[in-house]
Design a protein around this motif. Structure first.
Motif: not given
Length: 318
Positions: A93, A96-98
């Motif tokens: 997660q 993915t956010q980065e």
């Protein structure tokens, strides 16, 4: 299911048919037979030109997004190295956010290359449904989209090289036109897939930097290079000749447009960029369009050997 699809495509079908009617009326005004298959064929070509011209801003945005993707490749590799071996949910997660933050920072995303094709799809399917419904509407004397019953009859009877525009390789044209439909369909399917392959191939071979060639996304690009033409070749056997005219024309437009971009605005660090620098160097121009250093050296300088005297200031009178 088909009724739901028709409901979604209804506004696009009307727009497609209205644009075609406009071009058909123009060609009829210029002296072409309104019942001629060539008048309707050129109307389909006109439809492509209108749609692709309207998509030029989207294409420019696509180019910027693609270059943004190439620019962030080092950061993506660093991010993958950072989370290498971490398979827990929180790490995935966070990665993915980065990644999303990187895409937002560079104003790009991995799906930007598909945007023009996705926008064209409703028009493509609308034309497909329009051509498939012409024969039935001609038999029933009804309308299709914005086409009147008379225009439907003209479209249905229209032929190019003896092949009806609504005929396909699978369905055929029936009677004496069967062989013509098969030959013309095969030739257009080959032209459609070849132009699709050449367009993607020239991007990969000329307009990608060394970093982009070494990126993980390159594997997807290579797969798409062969997958997309194969999909169109298989699907082409079901396309009416009018749809083959549409898709071949739009592929040729894309190929020419891509050739112009690669030659005039290549990706920095790509083989096309190096070739452009060489061309500009031969003309005595730098990459930024100014004169090169060599040209500046050859520019005549101020004559030597004579010292310039300082300007004497006027003294005040006593």
């Amino acid at each position: 299911m088909f009724e739901f699809i028709d409901t979604i495509l209804w506004p696009f079908s009307w727009l497609v048919s209205i644009i075609m009617i406009g071009f058909h009326e123009a060609f009829t005004f210029l002296g072409m037979n309104p019942a001629s298959g060539w008048a309707w064929t050129f109307s389909i070509v006109g439809l492509v030109l209108v749609i692709r011209a309207a998509l030029i801003p989207v294409f420019v945005k696509q180019i910027k997004a693609q270059r943004g993707m190439q620019a962030l490749q080092p950061e993506l590799r660093a991010l993958q190295k950072k989370y290498k071996g971490k398979t827990d949910q929180l790490s995935r997660q966070a990665m993915t956010q980065e990644q999303m933050a990187l895409y937002k920072e560079h104003g790009t995303n991995p799906f930007s290359a598909c945007l023009p094709m996705l926008i064209q799809m409703p028009f493509f399917f609308s034309l497909f449904r329009l051509l498939n419904g012409v024969s039935q509407a001609a038999d029933e004397g009804t309308t299709v989209g914005a086409l009147s019953s008379q225009q439907v009859q003209e479209f249905d009877s229209g032929q190019i090289f003896g092949a009806p525009l609504s005929a396909s390789l699978v369905q055929g044209g029936g009677g004496d036109s069967q062989a013509t439909v098969v030959i013309l369909s095969l030739l257009m399917i080959i032209a459609m897939t070849a132009s699709q392959f050449i367009t993607q191939k020239q991007i990969m071979s000329k307009n990608m930097s060394e970093e982009a060639m070494a990126s993980p996304f390159m594997r997807q690009q290579k797969m798409m290079l062969y997958l997309l033409p194969l999909v169109f070749a298989i699907g082409g056997i079901n396309f009416p000749i009018g749809v083959l005219v549409y898709w071949t024309t739009t592929n040729v437009w894309t190929m020419a447009q891509q050739f112009f971009v690669i030659r005039r605005m290549p990706t920095p660090g790509s083989p096309a960029a190096k070739a452009r620098e060489e061309r500009r160097a031969r003309k005595g121009l730098a990459v930024d369009g100014e004169k090169s250093d060599q040209a500046a050296v050859e520019t005549p300088a101020a004559p030597r050997g004579q010292r310039q005297q300082p300007v004497r200031k006027n003294r005040k009178k006593r």
